[in-house]
Write a protein that holds these residues in place. Structure first.
Motif, PDB file in Angstrom:
ATOM      1  N   LEU A  24       0.822  -1.287   0.025  1.00  0.00           N
ATOM      2  CA  LEU A  24      -0.077  -0.075  -0.159  1.00  0.00           C
ATOM      3  C   LEU A  24       1.052   1.270   0.055  1.00  0.00           C
ATOM      4  O   LEU A  24       0.659   2.280  -0.681  1.00  0.00           O
ATOM      5  N   ARG A  25       2.015   1.334   0.730  1.00  0.00           N
ATOM      6  CA  ARG A  25       2.849   2.374   0.755  1.00  0.00           C
ATOM      7  C   ARG A  25       3.528   2.469  -0.561  1.00  0.00           C
ATOM      8  O   ARG A  25       3.806   3.943  -0.876  1.00  0.00           O
ATOM      9  N   THR A  29       0.903   7.473  -3.041  1.00  0.00           N
ATOM     10  CA  THR A  29       1.592   8.882  -2.714  1.00  0.00           C
ATOM     11  C   THR A  29       1.549   9.221  -1.230  1.00  0.00           C
ATOM     12  O   THR A  29       0.754   8.651  -0.504  1.00  0.00           O
ATOM     13  N   ASP A  30       2.733   9.904  -0.694  1.00  0.00           N
ATOM     14  CA  ASP A  30       2.495  10.164   0.972  1.00  0.00           C
ATOM     15  C   ASP A  30       1.525  10.990   1.121  1.00  0.00           C
ATOM     16  O   ASP A  30       1.095  10.756   2.363  1.00  0.00           O
ATOM     17  N   ASP A  31       0.824  11.635   0.206  1.00  0.00           N
ATOM     18  CA  ASP A  31      -0.220  12.727   0.632  1.00  0.00           C
ATOM     19  C   ASP A  31      -1.604  12.093   0.121  1.00  0.00           C
ATOM     20  O   ASP A  31      -2.748  12.953  -0.217  1.00  0.00           O
ATOM     21  N   ILE A  32      -1.810  10.854  -0.187  1.00  0.00           N
ATOM     22  CA  ILE A  32      -2.924  10.040  -0.817  1.00  0.00           C
ATOM     23  C   ILE A  32      -4.043  10.769   0.144  1.00  0.00           C
ATOM     24  O   ILE A  32      -4.184  10.771   1.165  1.00  0.00           O
ATOM     25  N   GLU A  33      -5.226  10.748  -0.788  1.00  0.00           N
ATOM     26  CA  GLU A  33      -6.581  11.315  -0.368  1.00  0.00           C
ATOM     27  C   GLU A  33      -7.287  10.384  -0.497  1.00  0.00           C
ATOM     28  O   GLU A  33      -7.494   9.766  -1.418  1.00  0.00           O
ATOM     29  N   ILE A  34      -8.192   9.925   0.519  1.00  0.00           N
ATOM     30  CA  ILE A  34      -9.123   8.911   0.620  1.00  0.00           C
ATOM     31  C   ILE A  34     -10.333   9.538   0.823  1.00  0.00           C
ATOM     32  O   ILE A  34     -10.645  10.205   2.051  1.00  0.00           O
ATOM     33  N   GLY A  43      -3.221  11.384   3.741  1.00  0.00           N
ATOM     34  CA  GLY A  43      -1.984  10.708   4.029  1.00  0.00           C
ATOM     35  C   GLY A  43      -1.824   9.332   4.303  1.00  0.00           C
ATOM     36  O   GLY A  43      -3.133   8.480   4.382  1.00  0.00           O
ATOM     37  N   ILE A  44      -0.708   8.769   4.201  1.00  0.00           N
ATOM     38  CA  ILE A  44      -0.752   7.205   3.947  1.00  0.00           C
ATOM     39  C   ILE A  44      -0.949   6.532   5.234  1.00  0.00           C
ATOM     40  O   ILE A  44      -1.419   5.695   5.334  1.00  0.00           O
ATOM     41  N   ASP A  45      -0.501   7.442   6.313  1.00  0.00           N
ATOM     42  CA  ASP A  45      -1.086   6.781   7.798  1.00  0.00           C
ATOM     43  C   ASP A  45      -2.531   6.681   7.748  1.00  0.00           C
ATOM     44  O   ASP A  45      -3.094   5.910   8.426  1.00  0.00           O
ATOM     45  N   PHE A  46      -3.276   7.857   7.265  1.00  0.00           N
ATOM     46  CA  PHE A  46      -4.801   7.700   7.148  1.00  0.00           C
ATOM     47  C   PHE A  46      -5.130   6.517   6.617  1.00  0.00           C
ATOM     48  O   PHE A  46      -6.056   5.754   6.949  1.00  0.00           O
ATOM     49  N   ARG A 102       1.810   6.372  -8.897  1.00  0.00           N
ATOM     50  CA  ARG A 102       1.246   6.039  -7.621  1.00  0.00           C
ATOM     51  C   ARG A 102      -0.327   6.625  -7.510  1.00  0.00           C
ATOM     52  O   ARG A 102      -0.775   7.547  -7.922  1.00  0.00           O
ATOM     53  N   ASN A 103      -0.917   5.841  -6.688  1.00  0.00           N
ATOM     54  CA  ASN A 103      -2.389   6.185  -6.334  1.00  0.00           C
ATOM     55  C   ASN A 103      -2.269   7.634  -5.359  1.00  0.00           C
ATOM     56  O   ASN A 103      -1.811   7.295  -4.215  1.00  0.00           O
TER      57      ASN A 103
END
Length: 127
Positions: A24-25, A29-34, A43-46, A102-103
């Motif tokens: 997944l990481r 992208t580090d700033d992915i939006e879901i 963010g990837i943590d989210f 990347r997504n």
């Protein structure tokens, strides 16, 4: 070699379904939006927390790529007892936006027509 957006999204969905956080990481992208039915986060943590809490499994039914945008009609499944207000299984659609192979964004819609319209793609004519 050019990156196939459909393959990136297929691998990303497989990582989500398997709760494979390393993959997944790699594919986000580090700033992915879901953006989902219960709100949005970045963010990837989210993204990892979303996968853990929902236990969602995704299976592509149809995909509609255009450049760095891919609209996917999919079956989504949630396990019993997951942190989700969803039915155990339903058909949804998601607009994915890629950046640098990347997504970068996943926005859920209740149906394919809404997702296609949001992505600026023509409606599917069913016969």
């Amino acid at each position: 070699m050019p990156i196939d957006p459909l393959m990136v999204i297929a691998r990303w969905q497989a990582a989500v379904s398997a709760a494979d956080f390393e993959c997944l990481r790699e594919l986000s992208t580090d700033d992915i939006e879901i953006v989902g039915s219960r709100g949005a986060g970045r963010g990837i943590d989210f993204a990892e927390d979303w996968v853990r809490k929902t236990g969602i499994g995704l299976q592509t039914m149809r995909a509609f790529p255009r450049g760095d945008v891919v609209v996917v009609e999919q079956t989504a499944r949630w396990p019993a007892g997951a942190d989700s207000a969803e039915a155990p299984e339903r058909v949804i659609a998601t607009v994915f936006t890629l950046r640098d192979a990347r997504n970068a964004r996943a926005v859920r819609y209740e149906d394919l027509a809404s997702a296609l319209a949001a992505a600026g793609l023509p409606p599917v004519v069913e016969h």
